[in-house]
Design an enzyme around this catalytic site. Structure first.
Site, short mmCIF file in Angstrom:
data_model
loop_
_atom_site.label_atom_id
_atom_site.label_comp_id
_atom_site.label_asym_id
_atom_site.label_seq_id
_atom_site.Cartn_x
_atom_site.Cartn_y
_atom_site.Cartn_z
N TYR A 64 -6.05 -16.09 -61.39
CA TYR A 64 -5.70 -15.42 -60.25
C TYR A 64 -6.82 -14.86 -59.91
CZ TYR A 64 -1.02 -15.23 -62.54
OH TYR A 64 0.30 -15.11 -62.93
N GLY A 216 10.85 -10.44 -55.27
CA GLY A 216 11.00 -11.91 -55.40
C GLY A 216 9.36 -12.41 -54.55
N LEU A 221 12.58 -10.39 -51.82
CA LEU A 221 14.23 -10.27 -51.67
C LEU A 221 15.05 -9.45 -50.97
CD1 LEU A 221 15.21 -9.13 -55.93
CD2 LEU A 221 15.46 -11.60 -54.69
N1 LIG Z 1 3.75 -17.73 -64.59
C1 LIG Z 1 4.09 -17.49 -63.49
O1 LIG Z 1 4.07 -19.38 -63.22
C2 LIG Z 1 3.90 -17.08 -62.39
C3 LIG Z 1 4.06 -17.10 -61.48
C4 LIG Z 1 4.04 -15.66 -59.91
C5 LIG Z 1 3.93 -14.81 -60.92
N2 LIG Z 1 3.54 -14.12 -62.28
C6 LIG Z 1 3.35 -12.83 -62.82
O2 LIG Z 1 4.97 -12.21 -62.06
C7 LIG Z 1 4.52 -10.67 -61.35
C8 LIG Z 1 4.79 -10.72 -60.85
O3 LIG Z 1 5.59 -11.54 -59.59
P1 LIG Z 1 4.42 -10.89 -57.85
O4 LIG Z 1 3.74 -9.55 -57.52
O5 LIG Z 1 4.18 -12.18 -57.38
O6 LIG Z 1 5.68 -10.89 -57.77
P2 LIG Z 1 7.03 -9.45 -57.25
O7 LIG Z 1 6.81 -8.45 -58.74
O8 LIG Z 1 8.42 -9.78 -57.31
O9 LIG Z 1 6.56 -8.18 -56.02
C9 LIG Z 1 5.52 -7.73 -55.59
C10 LIG Z 1 5.51 -7.72 -54.09
O10 LIG Z 1 6.46 -6.57 -53.93
C11 LIG Z 1 5.72 -6.41 -52.92
N3 LIG Z 1 6.76 -4.48 -53.37
C12 LIG Z 1 6.48 -4.28 -54.97
N4 LIG Z 1 7.18 -2.85 -54.95
C13 LIG Z 1 7.34 -2.47 -53.51
C14 LIG Z 1 8.17 -1.15 -52.90
N5 LIG Z 1 8.87 -1.09 -53.66
N6 LIG Z 1 8.32 -1.71 -51.81
C15 LIG Z 1 7.75 -2.34 -50.77
N7 LIG Z 1 7.50 -3.62 -51.37
C16 LIG Z 1 7.44 -3.82 -52.63
C17 LIG Z 1 4.61 -6.06 -53.38
O11 LIG Z 1 3.92 -6.10 -51.88
P3 LIG Z 1 2.60 -4.33 -52.26
O12 LIG Z 1 1.42 -4.66 -52.85
O13 LIG Z 1 2.54 -3.93 -50.78
O14 LIG Z 1 3.44 -3.03 -53.13
C18 LIG Z 1 4.42 -7.45 -53.64
O15 LIG Z 1 4.26 -7.80 -52.15
C19 LIG Z 1 2.42 -11.65 -61.31
O16 LIG Z 1 1.58 -9.94 -61.22
C20 LIG Z 1 2.21 -11.97 -61.95
O17 LIG Z 1 1.50 -11.32 -63.56
C21 LIG Z 1 3.23 -14.94 -63.21
#
Ligand SMILES: NC(=O)c1ccc[n+]([C@@H]2O[C@H](COP(=O)([O-])OP(=O)(O)OC[C@H]3O[C@@H](n4cnc5c(N)ncnc54)[C@H](OP(=O)(O)O)[C@@H]3O)[C@@H](O)[C@H]2O)c1
Length: 288
Positions: A64, A216, A221
């Site tokens: 990352y 999402g 989502l």
């Molecule tokens: N193993 C793998 O291959 C893999 C792949 C992808 C991700 N991951 C892990 O999974 C974790 C989660 O994934 P992710 O962060 O990409 O996606 P996520 O948790 O599904 O979504 C994060 C997104 O949602 C928004 N968000 C969060 N809370 C919100 C709220 N209350 N209201 C409006 N928007 C909101 C965030 O924007 P804001 O910043 O504006 O809140 C951000 O753009 C990552 O941090 C990573 O550690 C692992």
């Protein structure tokens, strides 16, 4: 067992107690997970807020940024509280275009484990996930050589626990035949239910399932059913999505990402939402 006021209570990863409500640090690295961070001070603040609010599980990777998210975690939180468990992953690099080429040969895996130790400022990594597949999702193929490499590093005392990520059920089973795993981290949320059977099988074995992209990911989502249920409950759709995951199975651990302390607080409060059986039946239609 530690106690927590966070929604969902706690889970034990191997021998490590963690809050089921964790924090995913990926997107702190910057746009499309390539540094520099969009808001350095904001990233430090949200990491500190996560720990102050009682979260004891942070998910990261050396890929990352690359390096950036680990460096932010170290800057914000080192020396780490004993209760905090940082989970990292190895198995992918970054290229100039921001792609995620696989890097699962033994030398790359060893280098990545040592880089994680260095950037996080740790002597031992609590939990390392072997990231499989590619950006399109899990892909079939043997994990033996790569997983055995990590087992070797575990035997050297550099890693406490192992997991797999972006894995097919067959790859999960293959890894388990080599050494114990404590978690599987795959893409899963209200709209992407491909791992339903795997989640239930892991729950029976006491193994955690950690859905990535719980909200999402890069495309939040969106579903008319989700919006309808959220409106009825006078809650945000994100809150319903997180509360649903906690209800889905006791072995599900949340790692929603956010760069905003306001969203972090909203998500913690929202995940505590009570969903009725009718709500669940309606939400169940989204991903089926
Ligand atoms: N193993 C793998 O291959 C893999 C792949 C992808 C991700 N991951 C892990 O999974 C974790 C989660 O994934 P992710 O962060 O990409 O996606 P996520 O948790 O599904 O979504 C994060 C997104 O949602 C928004 N968000 C969060 N809370 C919100 C709220 N209350 N209201 C409006 N928007 C909101 C965030 O924007 P804001 O910043 O504006 O809140 C951000 O753009 C990552 O941090 C990573 O550690 C692992």
């Amino acid at each position: 067992m530690v106690s927590t006021s966070l929604p969902g209570g706690t889970w034990t990863l191997g021998d490590l107690p963690v809050t089921r409500f964790g924090y995913g640090a990926m997107q702190l690295a910057g746009p499309w997970v390539m540094g520099p961070p969009a808001d350095h001070g904001g990233a430090i603040a949200v990491l500190r807020a996560a720990v102050e609010l009682g979260i004891t599980h942070i998910d990261t990777s050396e890929a990352y940024g690359p390096h950036v998210t680990n460096q932010l975690i170290r800057e914000a939180l080192h020396p780490y509280p004993d209760s905090l468990h940082i989970v990292t992953k190895v198995g992918a690099n970054r290229d100039q275009q921001g792609g995620w080429p696989p890097a699962r040969d033994p030398e790359s895996l060893r280098r990545s484990v040592h880089e994680n130790l260095e950037t996080l400022g740790l002597d031992v990594l609590d939990l390392v996930n072997l990231r499989l597949g590619d950006a399109a999702g899990p892909q079939p193929g043997s994990v033996a050589e790569a997983f055995e490499t990590l087992v070797g590093l575990q035997q050297q005392g550099l890693i406490r626990h192992l997991g797999v990520s972006n894995a097919t059920p067959e790859q999960v089973a293959e890894a388990q035949a080599i050494a114990p795993i404590v978690c599987v981290q795959n893409m899963y949320n209200l709209a992407h239910r491909q791992d339903d059977e795997l989640i239930d099988a892991l729950a029976q074995q006491g193994i955690a399932y950690v859905p990535f992209f719980p909200l999402g990911g890069f495309s939040p989502l969106q579903s008319s059913v989700l919006s309808t249920v959220a409106a009825r409950l006078e809650a945000a759709p994100m809150s319903v999505a997180l509360a649903w995951l906690l209800r889905r199975s006791p072995n599900i651990l949340l790692i929603p990402g956010t760069s905003s302390t306001t969203h972090l607080r909203e998500n913690i409060a929202g995940a505590a939402l009570r969903l009725s059986d009718d709500d669940l039946a309606e939400l169940d239609k989204i991903g089926r």
